[in-house]
Design a protein around this motif. Structure first.
Motif, mmCIF file in Angstrom:
data_model
loop_
_atom_site.group_PDB
_atom_site.id
_atom_site.type_symbol
_atom_site.label_atom_id
_atom_site.label_comp_id
_atom_site.label_asym_id
_atom_site.label_seq_id
_atom_site.Cartn_x
_atom_site.Cartn_y
_atom_site.Cartn_z
ATOM 1 N N PRO A 271 -22.409 15.458 4.461
ATOM 2 C CA PRO A 271 -22.004 15.340 5.869
ATOM 3 C C PRO A 271 -20.530 15.711 6.032
ATOM 4 O O PRO A 271 -19.712 15.427 5.159
ATOM 5 C CB PRO A 271 -22.242 13.856 6.180
ATOM 6 N N PRO A 272 -20.171 16.384 7.134
ATOM 7 C CA PRO A 272 -18.768 16.748 7.356
ATOM 8 C C PRO A 272 -17.877 15.512 7.379
ATOM 9 O O PRO A 272 -18.285 14.441 7.841
ATOM 10 C CB PRO A 272 -18.789 17.440 8.721
ATOM 11 N N SER A 273 -16.677 15.669 6.891
ATOM 12 C CA SER A 273 -15.711 14.570 6.889
ATOM 13 C C SER A 273 -15.327 14.212 8.321
ATOM 14 O O SER A 273 -14.914 15.090 9.095
ATOM 15 C CB SER A 273 -14.460 14.987 6.108
ATOM 16 N N PRO A 274 -15.432 12.935 8.707
ATOM 17 C CA PRO A 274 -15.003 12.527 10.052
ATOM 18 C C PRO A 274 -13.549 12.876 10.332
ATOM 19 O O PRO A 274 -13.197 13.256 11.452
ATOM 20 C CB PRO A 274 -15.235 11.013 10.059
ATOM 21 N N ALA A 275 -12.705 12.786 9.293
ATOM 22 C CA ALA A 275 -11.284 13.118 9.482
ATOM 23 C C ALA A 275 -11.105 14.602 9.784
ATOM 24 O O ALA A 275 -10.297 14.986 10.641
ATOM 25 C CB ALA A 275 -10.497 12.735 8.231
ATOM 26 N N GLU A 276 -11.894 15.463 9.105
ATOM 27 C CA GLU A 276 -11.794 16.902 9.355
ATOM 28 C C GLU A 276 -12.293 17.238 10.754
ATOM 29 O O GLU A 276 -11.676 18.029 11.476
ATOM 30 C CB GLU A 276 -12.591 17.686 8.308
ATOM 31 N N LEU A 277 -13.405 16.637 11.160
ATOM 32 C CA LEU A 277 -13.927 16.875 12.499
ATOM 33 C C LEU A 277 -12.913 16.452 13.566
ATOM 34 O O LEU A 277 -12.680 17.175 14.541
ATOM 35 C CB LEU A 277 -15.235 16.108 12.697
ATOM 36 N N ALA A 278 -12.295 15.304 13.350
ATOM 37 C CA ALA A 278 -11.319 14.810 14.322
ATOM 38 C C ALA A 278 -10.112 15.740 14.402
ATOM 39 O O ALA A 278 -9.592 16.021 15.484
ATOM 40 C CB ALA A 278 -10.891 13.391 13.952
ATOM 41 N N ARG A 281 -11.073 18.929 16.339
ATOM 42 C CA ARG A 281 -11.202 18.681 17.784
ATOM 43 C C ARG A 281 -9.843 18.408 18.422
ATOM 44 O O ARG A 281 -9.578 18.822 19.552
ATOM 45 C CB ARG A 281 -12.167 17.526 18.010
ATOM 46 N N GLN A 282 -8.981 17.729 17.687
ATOM 47 C CA GLN A 282 -7.635 17.474 18.201
ATOM 48 C C GLN A 282 -6.860 18.779 18.362
ATOM 49 O O GLN A 282 -6.007 18.906 19.249
ATOM 50 C CB GLN A 282 -6.881 16.527 17.253
ATOM 51 N N VAL A 289 -21.960 21.046 14.522
ATOM 52 C CA VAL A 289 -22.513 20.608 13.240
ATOM 53 C C VAL A 289 -24.005 20.907 13.227
ATOM 54 O O VAL A 289 -24.756 20.416 14.069
ATOM 55 C CB VAL A 289 -22.278 19.091 13.009
#
Length: 295
Positions: A271-278, A281-282, A289
C-alpha cells in the motif's frame, strides 16, 4: 522475444496467395476488405518467380508438398517473404491470430508452436477491443498533423490524446459519427491540450496476471516510472519501453515531474505510504491509487 512482430502496410501493395483448397480460400478471405491488390495463383503459374514480382507478401496453401515447396521457392526467388501453411520449415514468417478492427489490428503469435493457444488468447483479447476502435484510430490519424502542430511537446500531446481517448470525440467515433467526432476533437484542441500531470500508484509485487485492467492501462500510459526496489520485473515489463525511469521515489522529485505535465507511475511493493500521499497532495498534485489486484 523469439520472433519480432511487424505490421506490413497494405494500401497500394500486392499480396499473392498460391494454391487451392480450403486453406487457400481461408487466406483469401483473410484479406477481404483490405486495400491490398490480391492475386490468386494456381497450377504452373504459381511456380514462376515472375508471378510474385513486386508483391509485399506471399502465402502458399496447398495439400501437395511438391507444389508448396516449388511455390515457396518461386516467391523467395522474387525476394518476397513467404508463409507456407502447415510447413514451418518453408516459412519466412508465421501468420498470427488476428483481431481486425479496421485501423486497429492486434496480432498474437506463438512462433508457429501452438496456433490453438494463439487463437485462444485472441478470443480473450477480442472481447476487450470494441468494434468501433478502428474508427477511433481513423479519427486520430485524420487529425494527427493538427494535434502535432498544436501540441509540439511530446508529453503534452500524449496527455491530450490519453484524455481524448476516453472523451466525447472518441465516443462519437465509436458510435460512427465521424464528422461530429472530428468537430469535438478540434474543439478540445482549441481549448488547450495541456492536461495537468498526475501521480498514479500501482501495487507491483506481482504476479502480473492479477493486475487489474486499470493498472495495466496505467502502466502502458505512464510517461515516467518510479518503482520501489524489488518490484516484480514482469509488472515493469508491461510499461512502455520508452517511458523514462527514475530510481528515486522522493515525493518532491515525483511532484516536480507531475507539475511539468507528466504522468508518473509509482510502482510500489505494498500500500502507498500515507506520508508520501499526503506530501504529494500538499504539493497540489493529482493522485490516483489503483486497486491492488484482482482476487
Amino acid at each position: 522475444m523469439d520472433a519480432f512482430p511487424a505490421f506490413f502496410p497494405l494500401d497500394g501493395r500486392t499480396v499473392v496467395v498460391a494454391g487451392s483448397g480450403a486453406a487457400a480460400q481461408a487466406k483469401l478471405r483473410l484479406f477481404e476488405g483490405s486495400p491490398a491488390r490480391l492475386v490468386h495463383l494456381e497450377g504452373e503459374a504459381a511456380r514462376e518467380p515472375g508471378a510474385y514480382e513486386g508483391a509485399a507478401l506471399a502465402f502458399v496453401a496447398d495439400p501437395d508438398d511438391g507444389f508448396a515447396a516449388a511455390a515457396a521457392a518461386a516467391a523467395r526467388a522474387a525476394h518476397v517473404p513467404v508463409n507456407v501453411v502447415d510447413r514451418p520449415a518453408l516459412c519466412d514468417f508465421v501468420t498470427p491470430a488476428v483481431i481486425d478492427r479496421g485501423e486497429v489490428v492486434a496480432a498474437i503469435g506463438t512462433g508457429g508452436a501452438s496456433p490453438m493457444l494463439a487463437t485462444m488468447l485472441r478470443h480473450d483479447i477480442e472481447t476487450r477491443v470494441p468494434e468501433g476502435a478502428g474508427r477511433v484510430a481513423a479519427l486520430f490519424r485524420k487529425l494527427q498533423d493538427e494535434v502535432r502542430g498544436a501540441l509540439p511537446e511530446l508529453h503534452e500531446r500524449r496527455a491530450f490524446l490519453r484524455d481524448a481517448l476516453s472523451g466525447p470525440a472518441a465516443q462519437a467515433a465509436m458510435a460512427g459519427d465521424m464528422d461530429g467526432a472530428a468537430r469535438l476533437l478540434r474543439e478540445a484542441l482549441a481549448r488547450g491540450g495541456g492536461a495537468s500531470g498526475r501521480v498514479r500508484f500501482v501495487e507491483g509485487s506481482g504476479p502480473t496476471d492479477l493486475l487489474t485492467l486499470r493498472a495495466s492501462r496505467a502502466l502502458a500510459a505512464a510517461d515516467v516510472l518510479a518503482p520501489d526496489p524489488g518490484v516484480a520485473p514482469g509488472v515493469l515489463s508491461m510499461a512502455r519501453r520508452d517511458a523514462e525511469r527514475v530510481e528515486s521515489a522522493d515525493a518532491v522529485a515525483v511532484a516536480d515531474l507531475a507539475r511539468r505535465g507528466l504522468t508518473v507511475l509509482r510502482v510500489v511493493n505494498g500500500p502507498p505510504s500515507p506520508a508520501e500521499l499526503a506530501a504529494l497532495r500538499q504539493a497540489g498534485v493529482e493522485v490516483e491509487v489503483m486497486p491492488a489486484a484482482v482476487s
